[in-house]
Design an enzyme around this catalytic site. Structure first.
Site, PDB file in Angstrom:
ATOM      1  N   GLU A 182     -15.236  21.657  25.295  1.00 18.55           N
ATOM      2  CA  GLU A 182     -14.530  21.723  26.572  1.00 18.55           C
ATOM      3  C   GLU A 182     -15.596  22.011  27.621  1.00 18.55           C
ATOM      4  OE1 GLU A 182     -13.704  23.224  29.571  1.00 18.55           O
ATOM      5  OE2 GLU A 182     -12.064  24.567  29.031  1.00 18.55           O
ATOM      6  N   GLU A 225     -20.940  24.065  36.629  1.00 13.15           N
ATOM      7  CA  GLU A 225     -21.499  24.860  35.529  1.00 13.15           C
ATOM      8  C   GLU A 225     -22.512  24.073  34.698  1.00 13.15           C
ATOM      9  OE1 GLU A 225     -18.130  26.412  33.400  1.00 13.15           O
ATOM     10  OE2 GLU A 225     -17.851  28.042  34.851  1.00 13.15           O
TER      11      GLU A 225
END
Length: 541
Positions: free
Chosen positions: A258, A267
């Site tokens: 994920e 991120e």
């Protein structure tokens, strides 16, 4: 509970069911649970046996003069060489170790050979990569950002937030369980495993073995959760370390992860996902998810624009305890507009059908994620003020049996990703049918995010437009790392007479075909009347 085989630069650790020391002068010592650590912090590659996880080593084995032999599927003996007075070599001592399962035994033997063969930094590894003192992750990510990132995901409350996103978790569960043919009898690597939930799903789908790679302290919780599900956990090995650094004893038939952040790429975990593909995935292996799409469309939202602009009013005070704050008003105004807005919004705020940009996880190179450049072109459906660009994403699990989409689109069930909007400090005016062009350029930075450069322009409209140039243009620079988490639910906008309630399409039921990557038509658009009401409200402020 699976022992870790992940490497954190100068240390690698394994959990042992039992360990007993052998000696030429005595019988074997009583067996006890222990921890085995491969270390090189003293400059010498050693195997250290600890009877308690944090105790002083009770046995040090110099790997340079030691050999490891299998006694059975889960038992091995490590024997060290000694020399007598005539300098003839003789084996004088050893230690017997027992593992929880055969996979951990294989991983330990693999690590033993790795450490034994490693002579210095930059040693060539069996998979053809070079393991340096600093990994690729360390070279491109600021240490303080990485520390906060792994601290955040090492806490159960944040894992709970993701697990309670039932759209996310339920879609992953369906994608895995409905595609058992892709998992049954296969080796799986879970990239950034977190709590280990996806690893457990993979075993439920029949995976032969799962290596759950997790760099944060959440790896310890994952081991605990997996140990508490023994019917599934015996086929899972938790690997504590970064995918850029760890070594695994075998290749994977399928990767599951994920890796999506806000706007898909925040991120920068997609890069780690791609690195894991290059390091661990077999040729023609599968990736769950398989590809992602970034969707974008211009929007009109006077309420949001006023809300952001009003934040800077504080700095217009001329007598704040005797101090004039106005010199900082301009900087504060631009500062608030440099924050992308994360919230859920009504899709009727979109003023043109969306476009999308595809990122194929099976094909893209890691370096191609450092800069993302997307040309923009829309045809406005209404006459209104355009306040910026709305963005969301979806990902495809291209299973052999049932392809599944996970979407974060406006109007669809809300996820913990919400949607994202880049708001212009200077809106542009458009007419129905007018062309809107521009560019969305994203540059990765070392704080694990992106700097966003957005430009939107409206071309001339009406007679002579073919000879005309750009009528209006507005630009902004935003930091994806520092969003404004508005988190509001979509506001209730009254339906105009020319509008009908839109029908939500369940992407879970979409069958993959040659047209799957085509953008669906816009659900509903604001009416010209609603745009006029917003303009009137602005004039009265």
């Amino acid at each position: 509970m699976a022992g870790p085989i992940g490497q954190k630069q100068q240390q690698q650790e394994f959990a042992l069911v039992s360990v007993s020391e052998l000696s030429s002068s005595s019988s074997a010592s009583p067996s006890e649970p222990a921890v085995a650590r491969f270390c090189s912090d003293s400059g010498v590659a050693e195997l250290r046996i600890h009877k308690e996880p944090k105790s002083t080593a009770t046995k040090n084995v110099n790997l340079k003069i030691s050999q490891l032999f299998k006694l059975g599927p889960v038992r091995s003996v490590c024997i060290s060489e000694g020399s007598d007075a005539s300098k003839e070599t003789s084996y004088t001592s050893g230690v017997t170790v027992e593992f929880r399962n055969e996979e951990e035994s294989k991983a330990f033997h693999f690590a033993f050979e790795q450490w034994k063969n490693e002579v210095s930094q930059g040693n060539q590894l069996p998979n053809g990569t070079v393991l340096d003192a600093r990994s690729k992750f360390d070279d491109k990510i600021e240490p303080s950002s990485a520390k906060m990132y792994f601290h955040y995901y090492g806490q159960l409350l944040h894992q709970q937030n993701m697990l309670q996103d039932y759209v996310r978790t339920g879609t992953y569960y369906a994608a895995v369980l409905e595609n058992r043919a892709d998992f049954t009898g296969r080796v799986v690597v879970d990239v950034g495993a977190g709590s280990g939930i996806l690893s457990l799903f993979a075993v439920q789908a029949g995976a032969k073995h799962v290596y759950a790679v997790e760099a944060s302290e959440m790896a310890e919780y994952a081991r605990k959760l997996i140990a508490g599900n023994p019917s599934l956990g015996h086929r899972i090995t938790v690997v504590k370390g970064k995918v850029e650094e760890v070594e695994l004893p075998e290749k994977a038939d399928i990767l599951i992860s994920e890796p999506m952040g806000t706007l898909l790429v925040n991120e920068r975990m997609l890069e780690s996902y791609v690195i894991a593909r290059d390091r661990f995935l077999t040729p023609n292996g599968k990736m769950f998810p398989t590809l992602g799409r970034m969707h974008m469309a211009p929007f009109s939202d006077e309420y949001l624009f006023i809300e952001i602009a009003n934040k800077a009013l504080f700095w217009q005070q001329q007598n704040y305890y005797g101090v004039d704050l106005k010199p900082l008003h301009g900087s504060a105004f631009q500062g608030y507009f440099s924050q992308p807005v994360v919230d859920a919004f009504d899709p009727r705020l979109l003023v043109a059908p969306p476009i999308f940009h595809v990122i194929d996880f099976l094909k893209i190179k890691e370096e191609e994620l450092y800069e993302i450049d997307i040309p923009l072109r829309f045809i406005s459906s209404v006459g209104t003020r355009v306040h910026g660009l709305a963005c969301w994403f979806d990902v495809l699990f291209d299973g052999s049996t049932v392809p599944r989409w996970l979407t974060t689109a406006p109007g669809a069930p809300t996820t913990h990703w919400y949607q994202l909007r880049c708001v212009l400090s200077q809106p542009i005016y458009v007419m129905a049918g007018q062309e809107i062009t521009g560019r969305l350029h994203m540059t990765a930075h070392n704080a694990q995010s992106y700097t966003i450069y957005l430009t939107l322009s409206a071309k001339m409209w009406g007679p002579g437009a073919e000879q005309g140039g750009i009528l209006q243009a507005s630009s902004c620079k935003l930091d994806l790392k520092e969003p404004y988490y508005r988190m509001s639910q979509p506001q209730a906008y009254p339906l105009a007479q020319d509008q009908q309630p839109h029908q939500l399409i369940s992407t879970q039921d979409i069958q993959v075909s040659s047209q799957d990557l085509e953008e669906p038509e816009l659900m509903q658009q604001p009416s010209p009347n609603s745009g006029a009401q917003l303009n009137s409200m602005m004039e009265n402020i």
